[in-house]
Write an enzyme that holds these catalytic residues in place. Structure first.
Site, short mmCIF file in Angstrom:
data_model
loop_
_atom_site.label_atom_id
_atom_site.label_comp_id
_atom_site.label_asym_id
_atom_site.label_seq_id
_atom_site.Cartn_x
_atom_site.Cartn_y
_atom_site.Cartn_z
NE ARG A 130 -3.65 -0.01 2.26
CZ ARG A 130 -4.85 0.13 3.03
NH1 ARG A 130 -4.46 -0.67 4.50
NH2 ARG A 130 -5.24 1.51 3.09
CG ASP A 324 -13.11 2.31 5.23
OD1 ASP A 324 -12.71 2.73 4.58
OD2 ASP A 324 -13.37 2.70 6.01
NE ARG A 355 -12.04 -2.61 0.83
CZ ARG A 355 -12.05 -2.43 2.39
NH1 ARG A 355 -12.13 -0.98 2.12
NH2 ARG A 355 -11.12 -2.70 2.90
C1 S3P Z 1 -9.31 5.78 7.91
C2 S3P Z 1 -9.26 6.14 6.80
C3 S3P Z 1 -9.37 6.14 5.81
C4 S3P Z 1 -10.44 4.49 6.19
C5 S3P Z 1 -9.87 3.47 6.78
C6 S3P Z 1 -9.71 4.50 7.74
C7 S3P Z 1 -8.72 6.67 9.23
O1 S3P Z 1 -8.47 5.74 5.53
O2 S3P Z 1 -10.36 4.08 4.35
O3 S3P Z 1 -10.40 2.47 6.01
O4 S3P Z 1 -8.61 5.45 10.61
O5 S3P Z 1 -7.72 7.07 9.53
P1 S3P Z 1 -7.58 7.11 3.96
O6 S3P Z 1 -7.43 8.24 4.88
O7 S3P Z 1 -6.38 6.66 3.11
O8 S3P Z 1 -8.99 7.48 3.33
#
Ligand code: S3P
Length: 440
Positions: A130, A324, A355
């Site tokens: 990632r 999500d 996804r």
């Molecule tokens: C999260 C932010 C989101 C989300 C992840 C949890 C967080 O990701 O998709 O499941 O807890 O800050 P991104 O910050 O990469 O958008």
């Protein structure tokens, strides 16, 4: 290791009654990390007990925080975390393994940036693929160093710097993980550190930091902290996770005769975009605000099976608030009348799995026309969709894909097989039991 295949059979009854879901994953991570950074002993309850949150616990423990959280009868974790405060984290003697958890890895980078330690950060097969440069770039501007420099993937070594510079950062994407990493680093820089975003991302960090004694200010698409500040211990009772609730709610919308209420969930506007989307699709869904946990709004969500759902368009500025939930919303859209379009969903490719590709592949197995064009996701709804028998869905070890495709089997007319269903342990370990409990 061989992939595990799980057969998911249709529920025998509609979903009925009230239930709760495990603690919010984003808030649980932050409660552990902020408590680990704070001076004194914080009291936590309702913390999600899942593989991802355990990664955060392991990492802060290796850095010297004292975590004393125990499993409660309801499956949550409760107890205390004593932080390192002004002393700072200790030099760990082994690499910090963040498992599958992007939130742990990215927030950790911001957390260690202002301290004179050298940490190796790593993770599982998915996490090491990632993107991390989005976090590394602003932290380097502040003065942290990385080896190798400006590398995209874990493992990476981070070398902290006690003289971090505050910055104003224009984030290239709406990401709460990026925003939080910069704000956490900014807590020890002298002056104002600010993150501007192209669209609003979840705001739990800005809401929780003042509870730990930090000055923050936040408005539409911007958040800042004023450093230097030592966080002070706090108390957090984590509300239920709306992202987990979304699976139960969408199940009720796909299983005729269902009517359920999910109680005590976070109702942060930055998280319940899926409710707003379902409302626009015509779902019979209602939100009841029932006070706050700290500054976090919480309450209940009630939903009743709705025969006729309509496709809708989700504009790009709302994507972060449903990010999500797009897999499960896509499945609901597959049952709706007309076309659903999610605009500018490139970030979906950067999650625990790709996804975007997986949604199109899974809906394709169902015979539903779904495609991507210029980073927009299109789904042509098929009301009355009949699940072909003998389907196998690959979860790609992604918890939200595993739960989405499980709903095909649970709410449809034929069993389905899910490869690596076990990945649900990342956010909702009792997902199946929870749905089966509602379908008595
Ligand atoms: C999260 C932010 C989101 C989300 C992840 C949890 C967080 O990701 O998709 O499941 O807890 O800050 P991104 O910050 O990469 O958008």
């Amino acid at each position: 290791m061989d992939a595990q295949v799980m057969r998911i059979k249709p529920l025998l009854h509609p979903l009925k009654g009230a239930t709760t879901v495990p603690g919010d994953k984003s808030i649980s991570h932050r409660a552990i990390l902020l408590s680990a950074m704070a001076e004194g002993t914080s009291k936590l309850s309702g913390v999600l007990d899942s593989a991802d949150v355990r990664s955060s616990i392991d990492v802060v423990s290796a850095l010297g925080a004292k975590v004393d959280l125990k499993a409660e009868p309801d499956g949550s974790l409760a107890g205390t975390v004593t932080g390192w405060g002004d002393e700072g984290p200790k030099q760990p003697d082994a690499p910090l393994d963040c498992g599958n958890s992007g939130t742990t890895a990215r927030l950790l980078m911001g957390m260690v940036a202002p301290w004179p330690i050298r940490v190796e950060i790593t993770g599982d097969e998915s996490l090491t693929k990632r993107p991390m440069r989005r976090i590394i770039a602003p932290l380097m501007k502040m003065g942290a160093r990385f080896e190798p420099e400006a590398q995209e993937n874990l493992p990476i070594i981070e070398i902290g710097n006690p003289n971090l510079k505050p910055i104003v950062y224009d984030a290239p994407m709406a990401s709460a993980q990026l925003k939080t990493a910069v704000l956490l680093a900014g807590l020890r820089a002298h002056g104002e550190t600010r993150v501007n975003e192209p669209a609003p991302s979840r705001n739990h960090t800005e809401l929780m930091l003042p509870e730990y004694g930090a000055t923050t200010s936040a408005a539409y698409r911007t958040a800042m902290v004023e450093g230097p500040v030592t966080l002070k211990a706090s108390e957090v009772d984590v509300p239920g996770d709306p992202s987990s609730a979304a699976f139960l709610i969408c199940a009720a919308l796909m299983k005729a005769g269902s009517s359920i209420k999910v109680e005590n969930v976070s109702l942060s506007a930055s998280r319940i975009g899926f409710v707003r989307t379902l409302e626009r699709m015509g779902a019979d869904i209602e939100v009841y605000h029932k006070g706050q946990e700290g500054k976090e709004p919480k309450g209940d969500i009630e939903v009743t099976f709705t025969q006729k759902l309509m496709g809708c368009e989700i504009p790009k500025q709302h994507i972060a608030s449903v990010i999500d939930e797009i897999p499960v919303l896509s499945l609901v859209a597959a049952h709706a009348h007309g076309r659903t379009v999610f605009r500018q969903v490139n970030e979906l490719r950067k999650k625990e799995a790709d996804r975007l590709e997986a949604i199109i592949e899974g809906l394709g197995l169902l015979g539903v026309d779904a495609w991507e064009e210029n980073d927009d996701l299109y789904i042509e709804g098929q009301p009355g969709l009949v699940v072909p028998s003998g389907l196998t869905f690959d979860s790609y070890k992604d918890h939200r894909l595993a739960m989405t495709w499980a709903l095909v089997g649970l709410c449809g007319n034929a069993p389905v097989d899910i490869i690596d269903f076990d990945s649900v342990k990342v956010s909702f370990p009792k997902f199946l039991e929870s749905l089966e409990g509602l379908a008595q």
